[in-house]
Design an enzyme around this catalytic site. Structure first.
Site, PDB file in Angstrom:
ATOM      1  N   SER A  30       9.831   4.432   9.720  1.00 18.12           N
ATOM      2  CA  SER A  30      10.289   5.154   8.533  1.00 18.12           C
ATOM      3  C   SER A  30       9.120   5.756   7.763  1.00 18.12           C
ATOM      4  CB  SER A  30      11.129   4.252   7.628  1.00 18.12           C
ATOM      5  OG  SER A  30      10.419   3.092   7.252  1.00 18.12           O
ATOM      6  N   GLU A  31       7.959   5.043   7.747  1.00 21.05           N
ATOM      7  CA  GLU A  31       6.751   5.608   7.154  1.00 21.05           C
ATOM      8  C   GLU A  31       5.503   5.149   7.903  1.00 21.05           C
ATOM      9  OE1 GLU A  31       9.592   5.798   3.674  1.00 21.05           O
ATOM     10  OE2 GLU A  31       8.874   4.083   4.812  1.00 21.05           O
ATOM     11  N   THR A  32       4.504   6.017   7.885  1.00 25.65           N
ATOM     12  CA  THR A  32       3.157   5.718   8.358  1.00 25.65           C
ATOM     13  C   THR A  32       2.199   6.104   7.241  1.00 25.65           C
ATOM     14  OG1 THR A  32       3.753   6.171  10.657  1.00 25.65           O
ATOM     15  CG2 THR A  32       1.413   6.247  10.115  1.00 25.65           C
ATOM     16  N   HIS A  34       7.702   0.228   0.383  1.00 24.15           N
ATOM     17  CA  HIS A  34       7.206  -0.730   1.379  1.00 24.15           C
ATOM     18  C   HIS A  34       5.884  -0.288   1.997  1.00 24.15           C
ATOM     19  CE1 HIS A  34       8.663   1.340   5.092  1.00 24.15           C
ATOM     20  NE2 HIS A  34       7.944   0.433   5.746  1.00 24.15           N
TER      21      HIS A  34
END
Length: 289
Positions: A46-48, A77
């Site tokens: 979902s995110e990097t 997060h």
């Protein structure tokens, strides 16, 4: 090609593989924006996040945050996961339990608290805006989510960096039964330029909520455990003066529909909102760029 230190950190959990993973590129100084986006698309999380030297004198580090399809000014997060990775690697150290993260949304204060289950890291929300939805959008939202909405508290667009549509389900159990029409949720994205939709519902006790976050426009149909979404829920609760314990503390759980078991602590006061939780590293190595 050269190797860059890499970690994959599970956030909002003390058990491996039960939280929300974030990929952390520990030193992105040599990477272009195009390379960062390509890596984020490849990790397919979902995110990097990409760690950079700070530009503001008060910041301990700077971070850029990418979904598989776009860059975000802030996300919850990834903020906690990046701080965990850097502290663990001894690249930064809290001063009197405090850190400052620099990102596109501004300077994010972090509180780091040791405990029996490891470090608990909490971020404080920056100033935010809340815009109520009109009746047409509420009808559309309820239809696309296939979940009855409690209209006692008008759903709203809550801008905490990411722009979340927030609505309260009748209770936690109806929320868990929701089966959103992900493809059609893009209609709301086009109309409102939002990041996604976050729903919440109370359990029988007033101190515990369940949360679900949907962001198909960002390439993430359902986020396993979402820090900014929970922050937006806390802001919504404060805005509508929804009854919660006097101490302003809530326990939020998220991810059950995806086989996860995320736990977050929300602190809601008149002056501040913070979102906290634990994290642990599941993968450590290098990425070749």
């Amino acid at each position: 090609m050269h190797a860059i230190d890499f970690k994959q950190v599970d956030v909002f959990t003390t058990r491996p593989f039960k939280g929300n993973p974030v990929a952390v590129i520990m030193d992105a100084s040599a990477l272009s924006s195009e390379q960062m986006q390509a890596i984020a698309q490849w990790t397919n999380l979902s995110e990097t996040t990409f760690v950079l030297p700070p530009e503001h004198p008060e910041a301990d580090y700077r971070v850029r945050i990418f979904t598989p399809q776009s860059e975000l000014p802030f996300a919850g997060h990834p903020t906690i996961g990046t701080a965990h990775a850097l502290i663990e690697a001894q690249r930064i150290a809290p001063r009197e339990g405090k850190l400052i993260q620099e990102c596109a949304a501004g300077l994010i204060p972090l509180q780091v608290t040791p405990g029996n289950e490891g470090l608990r890291i909490a971020f404080e929300l920056l100033p935010l805006t809340i815009t109520p939805l009109n009746d047409e959008h509420i009808e559309q939202l309820e239809r696309l989510l296939q979940c009855p909405i409690d209209r006692t508290y008008r759903p709203a667009l809550v801008d905490v960096g990411p722009r979340w549509i927030v609505a309260q389900a009748r209770n936690a159990h109806t929320l868990l039964e929701s089966k959103p029409a992900f493809a059609e949720l893009g209609e709301l994205h086009r109309d409102l330029d939002e990041t996604g939709v976050t729903l919440f519902g109370f359990y029988a006790e007033a101190s515990r909520i369940e949360v679900r976050s949907f962001a198909p426009a960002c390439g993430v149909n359902e986020d396993p455990v979402c820090g900014s979404g929970n922050g937006a829920v806390a802001a919504f609760i404060r805005h509508h003066a929804i009854s919660i314990p006097e101490d302003g503390l809530l326990t939020s759980t998220q991810g059950r529909c995806l086989g996860r078991d995320g736990h977050l602590s929300l602190s809601i006061t008149e002056d501040a909102i913070s979102v906290g939780g634990h994290a642990l590293t599941c993968i450590k190595g290098t990425i070749n760029v």
